[in-house]
Design an enzyme around this catalytic site. Structure first.
Site, PDB file in Angstrom:
ATOM      1  N   ASP A 132       0.017   4.339  -0.192  1.00  0.00           N
ATOM      2  CA  ASP A 132      -1.052   5.588   0.025  1.00  0.00           C
ATOM      3  C   ASP A 132       0.558   6.804   1.141  1.00  0.00           C
ATOM      4  O   ASP A 132      -0.015   8.182   0.460  1.00  0.00           O
ATOM      5  CB  ASP A 132      -1.549   5.425   1.472  1.00  0.00           C
ATOM      6  CG  ASP A 132      -2.876   4.656   0.859  1.00  0.00           C
ATOM      7  OD1 ASP A 132      -3.183   4.829  -0.626  1.00  0.00           O
ATOM      8  OD2 ASP A 132      -4.572   4.369   1.009  1.00  0.00           O
ATOM      9  N   HIS A 133       0.873   6.007   1.693  1.00  0.00           N
ATOM     10  CA  HIS A 133       2.480   7.358   2.634  1.00  0.00           C
ATOM     11  C   HIS A 133       3.169   8.005   1.361  1.00  0.00           C
ATOM     12  O   HIS A 133       4.154   8.668   2.261  1.00  0.00           O
ATOM     13  CB  HIS A 133       2.441   7.065   3.880  1.00  0.00           C
ATOM     14  CG  HIS A 133       1.079   6.542   4.856  1.00  0.00           C
ATOM     15  ND1 HIS A 133       0.324   7.544   4.808  1.00  0.00           N
ATOM     16  CD2 HIS A 133       0.432   5.603   5.038  1.00  0.00           C
ATOM     17  CE1 HIS A 133      -0.827   6.843   5.598  1.00  0.00           C
ATOM     18  NE2 HIS A 133      -0.844   5.709   5.814  1.00  0.00           N
ATOM     19  N   HIS A 144       1.649   1.277   5.934  1.00  0.00           N
ATOM     20  CA  HIS A 144       2.553   2.796   6.596  1.00  0.00           C
ATOM     21  C   HIS A 144       3.608   1.812   7.570  1.00  0.00           C
ATOM     22  O   HIS A 144       4.903   2.283   7.009  1.00  0.00           O
ATOM     23  CB  HIS A 144       1.454   3.020   7.813  1.00  0.00           C
ATOM     24  CG  HIS A 144       1.706   3.544   9.012  1.00  0.00           C
ATOM     25  ND1 HIS A 144       2.169   3.178   9.639  1.00  0.00           N
ATOM     26  CD2 HIS A 144       1.867   5.166   8.609  1.00  0.00           C
ATOM     27  CE1 HIS A 144       3.073   5.067  10.361  1.00  0.00           C
ATOM     28  NE2 HIS A 144       2.508   5.794   9.823  1.00  0.00           N
ATOM     29  N   GLU A 155      -8.587   0.514  -2.854  1.00  0.00           N
ATOM     30  CA  GLU A 155      -9.449   0.653  -2.428  1.00  0.00           C
ATOM     31  C   GLU A 155     -10.272   1.750  -2.698  1.00  0.00           C
ATOM     32  O   GLU A 155     -10.085   2.561  -2.159  1.00  0.00           O
ATOM     33  CB  GLU A 155      -8.329   0.845  -0.454  1.00  0.00           C
ATOM     34  CG  GLU A 155      -8.083  -0.739  -0.488  1.00  0.00           C
ATOM     35  CD  GLU A 155      -7.164  -0.467   0.683  1.00  0.00           C
ATOM     36  OE1 GLU A 155      -6.808   0.948   1.375  1.00  0.00           O
ATOM     37  OE2 GLU A 155      -6.341  -1.531   1.356  1.00  0.00           O
ATOM     38  N   HIS A 197      -5.602   3.539  -1.738  1.00  0.00           N
ATOM     39  CA  HIS A 197      -7.467   3.753  -1.269  1.00  0.00           C
ATOM     40  C   HIS A 197      -7.176   5.269  -1.714  1.00  0.00           C
ATOM     41  O   HIS A 197      -6.301   6.542  -1.671  1.00  0.00           O
ATOM     42  CB  HIS A 197      -7.303   3.983   0.628  1.00  0.00           C
ATOM     43  CG  HIS A 197      -8.264   4.220   0.803  1.00  0.00           C
ATOM     44  ND1 HIS A 197      -8.608   4.196   2.103  1.00  0.00           N
ATOM     45  CD2 HIS A 197      -9.284   4.372   1.016  1.00  0.00           C
ATOM     46  CE1 HIS A 197      -9.234   4.219   2.997  1.00  0.00           C
ATOM     47  NE2 HIS A 197     -10.728   4.842   1.428  1.00  0.00           N
ATOM     48  N   ARG A 208      -9.676   7.839  -1.436  1.00  0.00           N
ATOM     49  CA  ARG A 208     -10.685   8.511  -0.546  1.00  0.00           C
ATOM     50  C   ARG A 208     -10.816   9.424  -0.272  1.00  0.00           C
ATOM     51  O   ARG A 208     -10.659  10.326  -1.338  1.00  0.00           O
ATOM     52  CB  ARG A 208     -10.005   9.154   1.308  1.00  0.00           C
ATOM     53  CG  ARG A 208      -9.240   7.716   1.504  1.00  0.00           C
ATOM     54  CD  ARG A 208      -8.162   7.862   3.248  1.00  0.00           C
ATOM     55  NE  ARG A 208      -8.709   7.820   4.331  1.00  0.00           N
ATOM     56  CZ  ARG A 208      -9.158   7.158   5.637  1.00  0.00           C
ATOM     57  NH1 ARG A 208     -10.589   8.036   5.302  1.00  0.00           N
ATOM     58  NH2 ARG A 208      -9.317   6.393   6.154  1.00  0.00           N
ATOM     59  N   HIS A 243      -4.115  -4.195   7.789  1.00  0.00           N
ATOM     60  CA  HIS A 243      -4.014  -3.090   8.651  1.00  0.00           C
ATOM     61  C   HIS A 243      -3.166  -3.619  10.221  1.00  0.00           C
ATOM     62  O   HIS A 243      -3.278  -4.654  10.520  1.00  0.00           O
ATOM     63  CB  HIS A 243      -5.534  -2.885   8.761  1.00  0.00           C
ATOM     64  CG  HIS A 243      -5.922  -1.353   9.800  1.00  0.00           C
ATOM     65  ND1 HIS A 243      -5.815  -0.239   8.737  1.00  0.00           N
ATOM     66  CD2 HIS A 243      -5.278  -0.992  10.682  1.00  0.00           C
ATOM     67  CE1 HIS A 243      -5.990   0.596   9.322  1.00  0.00           C
ATOM     68  NE2 HIS A 243      -5.848   0.386  10.984  1.00  0.00           N
ATOM     69  N   GLY A 244      -2.537  -2.225  10.384  1.00  0.00           N
ATOM     70  CA  GLY A 244      -1.615  -2.329  10.807  1.00  0.00           C
ATOM     71  C   GLY A 244      -0.304  -3.071  11.581  1.00  0.00           C
ATOM     72  O   GLY A 244      -0.063  -3.439  12.627  1.00  0.00           O
ATOM     73  N   ASN A 278       0.520  -1.364  -0.452  1.00  0.00           N
ATOM     74  CA  ASN A 278       0.409   0.468  -0.190  1.00  0.00           C
ATOM     75  C   ASN A 278       0.791   1.279   0.186  1.00  0.00           C
ATOM     76  O   ASN A 278       1.559   1.374   1.316  1.00  0.00           O
ATOM     77  CB  ASN A 278      -1.307   0.381   1.077  1.00  0.00           C
ATOM     78  CG  ASN A 278      -1.998   0.950   1.653  1.00  0.00           C
ATOM     79  OD1 ASN A 278      -1.653   2.184   0.921  1.00  0.00           O
ATOM     80  ND2 ASN A 278      -3.338   0.394   1.746  1.00  0.00           N
ATOM     81  N   GLU A 314     -11.226  -9.230   2.764  1.00  0.00           N
ATOM     82  CA  GLU A 314      -9.508  -8.840   3.649  1.00  0.00           C
ATOM     83  C   GLU A 314     -10.672  -8.947   5.106  1.00  0.00           C
ATOM     84  O   GLU A 314     -11.296  -7.961   5.608  1.00  0.00           O
ATOM     85  CB  GLU A 314      -9.579  -7.775   3.128  1.00  0.00           C
ATOM     86  CG  GLU A 314      -7.534  -7.165   3.418  1.00  0.00           C
ATOM     87  CD  GLU A 314      -7.171  -6.268   3.282  1.00  0.00           C
ATOM     88  OE1 GLU A 314      -7.404  -6.313   1.489  1.00  0.00           O
ATOM     89  OE2 GLU A 314      -6.490  -5.045   3.362  1.00  0.00           O
ATOM     90  N   ARG A 341      -7.094  12.699   0.643  1.00  0.00           N
ATOM     91  CA  ARG A 341      -5.999  13.433   1.210  1.00  0.00           C
ATOM     92  C   ARG A 341      -4.598  13.059   1.254  1.00  0.00           C
ATOM     93  O   ARG A 341      -3.578  13.360   1.896  1.00  0.00           O
ATOM     94  CB  ARG A 341      -6.618  13.281   3.217  1.00  0.00           C
ATOM     95  CG  ARG A 341      -6.236  11.419   3.779  1.00  0.00           C
ATOM     96  CD  ARG A 341      -6.748  10.691   4.441  1.00  0.00           C
ATOM     97  NE  ARG A 341      -7.490  11.368   5.089  1.00  0.00           N
ATOM     98  CZ  ARG A 341      -8.552  11.007   6.729  1.00  0.00           C
ATOM     99  NH1 ARG A 341      -7.706  10.320   7.164  1.00  0.00           N
ATOM    100  NH2 ARG A 341      -9.354  11.338   6.863  1.00  0.00           N
ATOM    101  N   THR A 380      -7.566   6.295   9.676  1.00  0.00           N
ATOM    102  CA  THR A 380      -6.996   5.486   8.862  1.00  0.00           C
ATOM    103  C   THR A 380      -8.181   4.694   9.210  1.00  0.00           C
ATOM    104  O   THR A 380      -8.723   4.869   9.953  1.00  0.00           O
ATOM    105  CB  THR A 380      -5.790   4.466   9.492  1.00  0.00           C
ATOM    106  OG1 THR A 380      -6.081   3.881   8.320  1.00  0.00           O
ATOM    107  CG2 THR A 380      -5.548   3.924  10.588  1.00  0.00           C
ATOM    108  N   THR A 381      -8.399   3.777   8.282  1.00  0.00           N
ATOM    109  CA  THR A 381      -9.069   3.120   8.346  1.00  0.00           C
ATOM    110  C   THR A 381     -10.044   1.955   9.554  1.00  0.00           C
ATOM    111  O   THR A 381      -9.263   1.353   9.777  1.00  0.00           O
ATOM    112  CB  THR A 381      -9.277   1.963   7.439  1.00  0.00           C
ATOM    113  OG1 THR A 381      -8.820   2.708   5.900  1.00  0.00           O
ATOM    114  CG2 THR A 381     -10.957   0.758   6.945  1.00  0.00           C
TER     115      THR A 381
HETATM  116  N1  PXP Z   1      -6.092  -3.480   3.848  1.00  0.00           N
HETATM  117  C1  PXP Z   1      -6.664  -1.995   3.941  1.00  0.00           C
HETATM  118  C2  PXP Z   1      -8.209  -2.813   3.585  1.00  0.00           C
HETATM  119  C3  PXP Z   1      -6.799  -0.699   4.286  1.00  0.00           C
HETATM  120  O1  PXP Z   1      -8.136  -0.281   4.469  1.00  0.00           O
HETATM  121  C4  PXP Z   1      -5.671  -0.550   5.000  1.00  0.00           C
HETATM  122  C5  PXP Z   1      -5.462   0.596   5.282  1.00  0.00           C
HETATM  123  O2  PXP Z   1      -5.581   1.851   4.726  1.00  0.00           O
HETATM  124  C6  PXP Z   1      -4.892  -1.134   5.060  1.00  0.00           C
HETATM  125  C7  PXP Z   1      -4.640  -2.615   4.250  1.00  0.00           C
HETATM  126  C8  PXP Z   1      -3.221  -1.309   5.010  1.00  0.00           C
HETATM  127  O3  PXP Z   1      -3.011  -0.960   6.182  1.00  0.00           O
HETATM  128  P1  PXP Z   1      -1.510   0.086   7.456  1.00  0.00           P
HETATM  129  O4  PXP Z   1      -1.066   1.146   6.702  1.00  0.00           O
HETATM  130  O5  PXP Z   1      -1.857  -0.146   8.289  1.00  0.00           O
HETATM  131  O6  PXP Z   1      -0.575  -1.176   6.413  1.00  0.00           O
END
Ligand code: PXP
Length: 240
Positions: free
Chosen positions: A9-10, A215, A70, A43, A45, A192-193, A7, A151, A49, A100-101
């Site tokens: 996004d960051h 992240h 996403e 993602h 959004r 996630h996380g 991912n 997921e 953002r 975050t989600t």
């Molecule tokens: N999967 C989904 C569906 C998410 O929404 C996110 C966070 O945007 C992630 C995975 C990745 O999460 P993280 O950035 O905490 O690794």
């Protein structure tokens, strides 16, 4: 093979901090693929953002980048997905104020909207996934809605592990859900996380076929990239 979706996004978060173009998310998508990622997650959004429409347009056009988009189940977002045809779409809940989600979809409350979105995406040959909490009820609903994958939101187990708290009960719950989802023909993903430790723990669940991690990968990349970038600057500064 267990797949890793990266991912990015960051990367866009850092880019947006300056309102300029660097670092380029599409280049990092390519670089992640060259480095062994199996797919790229972004993602988009509703408040844009981090990832924006231009990123989606460019990244979805890259031939060698399997894209997992996403989005929320908002019909406008589904329309965008159908326009740009990513390989995969994962529908996620979205709140404007959240950092975050925060959790999985509320499938009971939003069933009609999500089913409509999944049908549209399925008929456009886009692989569909629903981001859900680890619950048997939500897995049954996901199947009923017509999603091809689920997921599982791993935020709870990730927090427990990071705080050195007991996580075994949550691990068993995720395991039970993964086994059940797999038995009814849903492909199981997790995200996630996640960091190295939580991924090692969850890897024991053989039914989880894909991990989507953002992240921690971006944060850890700073550590591993810093030395090279500093060295490059020192060379520029000190070479005649
Ligand atoms: N999967 C989904 C569906 C998410 O929404 C996110 C966070 O945007 C992630 C995975 C990745 O999460 P993280 O950035 O905490 O690794």
């Amino acid at each position: 093979m267990i797949k890793l979706g990266v991912n990015i996004d960051h990367i866009a978060t850092v880019r947006n901090a300056r309102g300029e173009d660097h670092p380029y998310p599409y280049l990092m998508a390519k670089y992640s693929m060259d480095s062994g990622a199996n797919s790229i997650t972004i993602h988009l959004r509703e408040d844009r953002r981090h990832i924006n429409d231009k990123d989606l347009k460019i990244i979805s056009s890259l031939k060698k980048v399997p894209l997992n988009l996403e989005i929320s189940s908002n019909p406008k977002m589904i329309k965008l997905a159908i326009k740009f045809k990513p390989n995969y779409v994962c529908i996620v809940p979205e709140k404007r104020q959240e950092i975050t989600t925060e959790g999985g979809l509320n499938l009971i409350k939003n069933k009609k909207k999500i089913k409509f979105a999944v049908n549209k995406l399925n008929s456009s040959s886009i692989r569909t996934s629903l981001f859900i909490n680890p619950s048997i009820k939500d897995i049954k609903l996901s199947k009923n809605i017509g999603a091809k994958c689920v997921e599982i939101h791993t935020g709870k187990i990730s927090n427990l592990v990071k705080k050195n708290k007991k996580y075994h009960k949550e691990f068993l719950n995720i395991k039970k859900c993964s086994i059940y989802a797999n038995s009814i023909g849903l492909e199981v993903h997790a995200g996630h996380g996640l960091d190295y430790k939580t991924t090692k723990i969850l890897k024991k669940i053989k039914q989880i076929k894909e991990y989507n991690i953002g992240h921690f990968i971006i944060g850890e990349s700073i550590k591993y990239g810093l030395r090279n970038v500093i060295k490059k600057f020192k060379t520029i500064l000190n070479k005649n």
